[in-house]
Design an enzyme around this catalytic site. Structure first.
Site, PDB file in Angstrom:
ATOM      1  N   THR A   6       4.568  21.485  58.652  1.00  0.00           N
ATOM      2  CA  THR A   6       3.589  21.931  57.655  1.00  0.00           C
ATOM      3  C   THR A   6       3.686  23.431  57.403  1.00  0.00           C
ATOM      4  O   THR A   6       3.392  23.905  56.309  1.00  0.00           O
ATOM      5  CB  THR A   6       2.174  21.560  58.145  1.00  0.00           C
TER       6      THR A   6
ATOM      7  N   TYR B  20       1.286  16.665  51.248  1.00  0.00           N
ATOM      8  CA  TYR B  20       2.313  17.653  50.902  1.00  0.00           C
ATOM      9  C   TYR B  20       3.650  17.247  51.513  1.00  0.00           C
ATOM     10  O   TYR B  20       3.721  16.329  52.326  1.00  0.00           O
ATOM     11  CB  TYR B  20       1.899  19.028  51.433  1.00  0.00           C
TER      12      TYR B  20
ATOM     13  N   SER C 118       7.680  16.733  61.728  1.00  0.00           N
ATOM     14  CA  SER C 118       7.972  16.577  63.162  1.00  0.00           C
ATOM     15  C   SER C 118       7.605  15.212  63.719  1.00  0.00           C
ATOM     16  O   SER C 118       7.971  14.893  64.845  1.00  0.00           O
ATOM     17  CB  SER C 118       7.318  17.693  63.974  1.00  0.00           C
TER      18      SER C 118
ATOM     19  N   THR D  71       3.333  20.343  63.690  1.00  0.00           N
ATOM     20  CA  THR D  71       2.401  20.314  64.826  1.00  0.00           C
ATOM     21  C   THR D  71       2.345  18.950  65.532  1.00  0.00           C
ATOM     22  O   THR D  71       1.896  18.870  66.669  1.00  0.00           O
ATOM     23  CB  THR D  71       0.975  20.704  64.376  1.00  0.00           C
ATOM     24  N   ASP D  72       2.810  17.886  64.834  1.00  0.00           N
ATOM     25  CA  ASP D  72       2.621  16.541  65.406  1.00  0.00           C
ATOM     26  C   ASP D  72       3.301  16.367  66.766  1.00  0.00           C
ATOM     27  O   ASP D  72       2.740  15.757  67.669  1.00  0.00           O
ATOM     28  CB  ASP D  72       3.127  15.470  64.433  1.00  0.00           C
TER      29      ASP D  72
ATOM     30  N   LYS E  30      -1.863  18.513  71.101  1.00  0.00           N
ATOM     31  CA  LYS E  30      -2.583  18.509  69.829  1.00  0.00           C
ATOM     32  C   LYS E  30      -3.822  17.649  70.040  1.00  0.00           C
ATOM     33  O   LYS E  30      -3.724  16.489  70.436  1.00  0.00           O
ATOM     34  CB  LYS E  30      -1.699  17.957  68.706  1.00  0.00           C
TER      35      LYS E  30
HETATM   36  N1  ASP Z   1       3.254  16.056  59.946  1.00  0.00           N
HETATM   37  C1  ASP Z   1       3.396  17.497  60.091  1.00  0.00           C
HETATM   38  C2  ASP Z   1       4.511  17.760  61.078  1.00  0.00           C
HETATM   39  O1  ASP Z   1       4.320  17.569  62.235  1.00  0.00           O
HETATM   40  C3  ASP Z   1       2.106  18.058  60.536  1.00  0.00           C
HETATM   41  C4  ASP Z   1       2.102  19.543  60.778  1.00  0.00           C
HETATM   42  O2  ASP Z   1       3.100  20.218  60.847  1.00  0.00           O
HETATM   43  O3  ASP Z   1       0.975  20.070  60.948  1.00  0.00           O
HETATM   44  O4  ASP Z   1       5.584  18.136  60.691  1.00  0.00           O
END
Ligand code: ASP
Length: 354
Positions: free
Chosen positions: A39, A53, A86, A119-120, A192
């Protein structure tokens, strides 16, 4: 006398570390930024959209150029390792990333590494690197909860803080660090803990520091073995052993355990209830798996606390305890452990050391 000298030396070191962490030092540290997507590099159709997004749409140069203040603290270079959401992270990307981090940190003129990441699965990549980076130089992983195109995007400040942290000698030998939302967590402990909040990351055992108006401040140590003290070396690996997580629940049965065994897994992490408790119908299937040579580790779905020895039947079946690692981190440690040994006692020792 000796004690006083030690106190003075320690005060001088703290002062020096503090000074070198501020802008405008004569020689700026060199920090390599490796981008993997997420993200933080996400682009949405509108500036109020925080979901829907495309993660990983923007390249590393765009992210760096959006925060020119970074160059007040470090000389930075950018490299694109992957452009992933991710949730789709893979062993192959981990191996590529770990090799590159090791190559960079072996160079005299690289002082630290920052990784931008979704973040995932950020905590998983952080722990994988914590176990496979051979250097004690700072490695910092950051990300963002809001896409780069959103009003009040959190990525730019997180990136700036991550670079300031990686450029700071006080971050040396603390294991891989996770830095988002002004908080510094150790790779081993962080998880997380919120689906959408900017304060998404939490360490059940406590964070190890914070960014006070951009200055890294540490309060705790990463006590377990970490980057620079690890026996695991991913530099010559081209794949990792197949280990699956099975999630325990009321009315559980043998279905997934038997399927995992048929699929040829080398290890199973059972995310049990409470203190790694296992439903009796899954337990008999796990005991058969263990008997057949598959390493079974008891973890917990609880989200806090340590899994410690419990039922005699677990001990008799040869199940190992996952300590205070989350199931997803138990999986990573077991994958790496299996690259070294199949001895249950050696693997159990690793779970108490890392
Ligand atoms: N789905 C995204 C990822 O992990 C979520 C994020 O980055 O906050 O790439």
């Amino acid at each position: 006398m000796k004690k006083r000298l030690a106190t003075v030396l320690s005060m001088m070191t703290t002062l020096l570390l503090g000074l070198t962490c501020t802008a405008g030092a004569a020689e700026k540290p060199n920090v390599a930024i490796l981008a993997t997507g997420g993200t933080i590099a996400g682009s949405a159709a509108s500036d109020t959209a925080t979901t829907g997004y495309k993660a990983g749409a923007l390249g590393i140069d765009v992210l760096i150029n959006a925060v020119p203040e970074i160059r007040n603290y470090a000389n930075v270079t950018g490299e694109q390792i992957a452009s992933l959401d991710s949730k789709d992270m893979s062993d192959a990307v981990w191996l590529k990333l770990s090799k590159r981090v090791n190559e960079l940190l072996a160079q005299k003129n690289v002082d630290g590494v920052v990784i931008t990441h979704g973040t995932d699965t950020l905590e998983e990549t952080a722990y994988f690197l914590n176990l496979t980076v051979q250097s004690r130089k700072p490695v910092v992983i950051t990300g963002a909860m809001r896409p780069a195109t959103a009003i009040s995007a959190d990525g730019p400040m997180n990136l700036l803080n991550a670079v300031r942290l990686a450029a700071c000698p006080a971050a040396h030998d603390r294991g891989v660090l996770v830095c988002l939302n002004d908080q510094i967590d150790s790779a081993r402990n962080v998880t997380k803990a919120h689906t959408t909040s900017l304060a998404a990351f939490n360490s059940p055992l406590g964070p190890i520091g914070c960014m006070n108006d951009g200055t890294p401040t540490f309060y705790n140590m990463a006590a377990r073995k970490h980057a620079g003290h690890t026996e695991f070396d991913a530099r010559n690996l081209s794949s990792l052993p197949y280990v699956k997580i099975i999630y325990g629940h009321a009315n559980d049965d043998a279905l997934f355990v038997d399927a995992a065994v048929r699929a040829g897994v080398r290890g199973i992490i059972y995310a049990g209830t409470g203190n790694g408790s296992i439903h009796k119908d899954a337990e008999s299937a796990l005991a058969r798996a263990s008997e057949a040579g598959i390493i079974v580790v008891r973890s917990t779905r609880v989200g806090g606390g340590t899994v410690i020895p419990a039922e005699q039947s677990y001990i008799d079946a040869g199940f190992l305890d996952g300590d205070s690692l989350s199931p997803q981190k138990c999986r990573i440690l077991l994958q790496l452990a299996l690259t070294k040994t199949t001895s249950r006692s050696r693997i159990q020792k690793m779970f108490h050391e890392y």
